[in-house]
Design a protein around this motif. Sequence first.
Motif, mmCIF file in Angstrom:
data_model
loop_
_atom_site.group_PDB
_atom_site.id
_atom_site.type_symbol
_atom_site.label_atom_id
_atom_site.label_comp_id
_atom_site.label_asym_id
_atom_site.label_seq_id
_atom_site.Cartn_x
_atom_site.Cartn_y
_atom_site.Cartn_z
ATOM 1 N N ALA A 278 -3.374 9.632 11.422
ATOM 2 C CA ALA A 278 -2.299 8.682 11.189
ATOM 3 C C ALA A 278 -1.343 9.090 10.111
ATOM 4 O O ALA A 278 -1.627 9.931 9.391
ATOM 5 C CB ALA A 278 -3.153 7.423 10.946
ATOM 6 N N ALA A 279 -0.179 8.358 9.994
ATOM 7 C CA ALA A 279 0.683 8.529 8.932
ATOM 8 C C ALA A 279 1.239 7.127 8.759
ATOM 9 O O ALA A 279 2.320 6.712 8.733
ATOM 10 C CB ALA A 279 1.767 9.445 9.197
ATOM 11 N N PHE A 280 0.251 6.133 8.405
ATOM 12 C CA PHE A 280 0.424 4.683 8.204
ATOM 13 C C PHE A 280 1.444 4.633 6.858
ATOM 14 O O PHE A 280 1.271 5.302 5.961
ATOM 15 C CB PHE A 280 -0.674 3.986 7.765
ATOM 16 C CG PHE A 280 -1.236 3.191 9.008
ATOM 17 C CD1 PHE A 280 -1.527 3.622 10.184
ATOM 18 C CD2 PHE A 280 -1.431 1.753 8.856
ATOM 19 C CE1 PHE A 280 -2.039 2.810 11.228
ATOM 20 C CE2 PHE A 280 -1.818 1.106 9.845
ATOM 21 C CZ PHE A 280 -2.188 1.648 11.126
ATOM 22 N N THR A 281 2.358 3.656 7.257
ATOM 23 C CA THR A 281 3.248 3.319 5.853
ATOM 24 C C THR A 281 2.396 2.821 4.884
ATOM 25 O O THR A 281 1.510 2.071 5.128
ATOM 26 C CB THR A 281 4.496 2.330 6.364
ATOM 27 O OG1 THR A 281 3.692 1.066 6.655
ATOM 28 C CG2 THR A 281 5.112 2.734 7.532
ATOM 29 N N TYR A 282 3.060 2.721 3.633
ATOM 30 C CA TYR A 282 2.179 2.188 2.532
ATOM 31 C C TYR A 282 1.978 0.565 2.841
ATOM 32 O O TYR A 282 0.934 0.107 2.598
ATOM 33 C CB TYR A 282 2.932 2.279 1.248
ATOM 34 C CG TYR A 282 2.309 2.078 0.083
ATOM 35 C CD1 TYR A 282 1.267 3.086 -0.437
ATOM 36 C CD2 TYR A 282 2.114 0.799 -0.603
ATOM 37 C CE1 TYR A 282 0.487 2.834 -1.557
ATOM 38 C CE2 TYR A 282 1.453 0.531 -1.620
ATOM 39 C CZ TYR A 282 0.608 1.432 -2.289
ATOM 40 O OH TYR A 282 -0.184 1.268 -3.335
ATOM 41 N N THR A 283 3.180 0.148 3.228
ATOM 42 C CA THR A 283 3.130 -1.300 3.491
ATOM 43 C C THR A 283 2.023 -1.923 4.479
ATOM 44 O O THR A 283 1.162 -2.687 4.208
ATOM 45 C CB THR A 283 4.506 -1.976 3.901
ATOM 46 O OG1 THR A 283 5.336 -1.528 2.898
ATOM 47 C CG2 THR A 283 4.510 -3.288 3.861
ATOM 48 N N GLY B 248 11.173 11.389 0.674
ATOM 49 C CA GLY B 248 11.048 9.764 0.097
ATOM 50 C C GLY B 248 10.321 8.926 0.538
ATOM 51 O O GLY B 248 9.880 7.757 -0.073
ATOM 52 N N ARG B 249 9.404 9.105 1.609
ATOM 53 C CA ARG B 249 8.589 8.334 2.275
ATOM 54 C C ARG B 249 7.227 8.103 1.462
ATOM 55 O O ARG B 249 6.881 9.088 0.972
ATOM 56 C CB ARG B 249 8.502 8.619 3.718
ATOM 57 C CG ARG B 249 7.364 7.628 4.384
ATOM 58 C CD ARG B 249 7.484 8.043 5.917
ATOM 59 N NE ARG B 249 6.514 7.287 6.523
ATOM 60 C CZ ARG B 249 5.838 7.503 7.708
ATOM 61 N NH1 ARG B 249 6.744 8.168 8.644
ATOM 62 N NH2 ARG B 249 5.046 6.647 8.477
ATOM 63 N N ARG B 250 6.807 7.015 1.203
ATOM 64 C CA ARG B 250 5.385 6.973 0.818
ATOM 65 C C ARG B 250 4.307 6.573 1.902
ATOM 66 O O ARG B 250 4.453 5.670 2.562
ATOM 67 C CB ARG B 250 5.046 6.278 -0.347
ATOM 68 C CG ARG B 250 3.829 6.125 -1.155
ATOM 69 C CD ARG B 250 3.734 5.176 -2.193
ATOM 70 N NE ARG B 250 2.629 5.179 -2.846
ATOM 71 C CZ ARG B 250 1.943 4.550 -3.775
ATOM 72 N NH1 ARG B 250 3.091 3.524 -4.415
ATOM 73 N NH2 ARG B 250 0.829 4.488 -4.598
ATOM 74 N N THR B 251 3.061 7.248 2.467
ATOM 75 C CA THR B 251 2.340 6.808 3.292
ATOM 76 C C THR B 251 1.030 6.299 2.445
ATOM 77 O O THR B 251 0.664 6.759 1.420
ATOM 78 C CB THR B 251 1.940 8.061 4.141
ATOM 79 O OG1 THR B 251 1.778 9.197 3.229
ATOM 80 C CG2 THR B 251 3.008 8.315 5.224
ATOM 81 N N TRP B 252 0.400 5.696 3.237
ATOM 82 C CA TRP B 252 -0.900 4.926 2.467
ATOM 83 C C TRP B 252 -2.168 5.914 2.278
ATOM 84 O O TRP B 252 -2.767 5.506 1.304
ATOM 85 C CB TRP B 252 -1.363 3.781 3.799
ATOM 86 C CG TRP B 252 -2.618 3.100 3.081
ATOM 87 C CD1 TRP B 252 -3.674 2.932 3.837
ATOM 88 C CD2 TRP B 252 -2.754 2.460 1.828
ATOM 89 N NE1 TRP B 252 -4.761 2.109 3.099
ATOM 90 C CE2 TRP B 252 -4.046 1.831 1.909
ATOM 91 C CE3 TRP B 252 -1.801 1.719 0.917
ATOM 92 C CZ2 TRP B 252 -4.578 0.782 0.949
ATOM 93 C CZ3 TRP B 252 -2.354 1.178 -0.245
ATOM 94 C CH2 TRP B 252 -3.645 0.535 -0.271
#
Length: 272
Positions: free
Chosen positions: A183-188, A221-225
Amino acid sequence: MQIAAIQMVSGPEVARNLERARHWLEQARARGAELAALPEYFCLMGHADTDKLALAETPGAGPIQQMLAEAARELGLWIIGGTLPMKAAAAEAGAAARVRNACCVFAPDGSLAARYDKIHLFRYDNGREHYDEGRVLEAGAAPTAVQTGPLRTGLSVCYDLRFPELYRAAALGGPCDLLSVPAAFTYTTGQAHWELLLRARAVENQAYVIAPAQGGRHENGRRTWGHTMIVDPWGLVLGCLEEGEGLVTAELDPARLAQVREQLPALQHRVL
């Protein structure tokens, strides 16, 4: 059987990502793993979704598949190769370019044991974050399970985790011992639902779950969970890496699997 889930913070340089993936596969083997799993998009987290179009490989050819096959053979590992962009079937004239988000499983002799193409394509918009995988991805269609040594492993990718019927379909040929969720889940969304859903899938399918993730701040710039996990069939988290590169290992115990299924034979009680 010792298994390892690898967490990465991939960037836009494919060669660098492959180098880091190989490093962690070697570390997994050194820790006794017989099966190792990489996260979604381990080979590329580009600056734009369309970056993956130029890097799409054809089945059986390309540097990403080559690295995975060589690592499996040289290390004697079962490798669940996260995902990589695979060329889709020729599109109709005027249609937008698409690729498949493909999870390739390689056997310890380096051969391709299975391929699963992500079926459910993520779309999310909360007014601040906007994602739509359907702009560049073509959805797969076939639930897939594969025999990985002594384990029957059901394959899925990231957003698939929200669709329990996929895992039931993968088990039509027999119960899965292990469910794989690169996975590459978003932080949110990860903060809200990642662990909850992983433990639910483990409990309802009475199977181990291996969930290697992207985890950190990426160059784009993306942050993953992150929170790479291995979960047992009772829903217990056997290991978790919250953020940053690394791996989680655990022993998959057939006796534990049998115990859970014997004491609570829920899979035998299914009606629908």
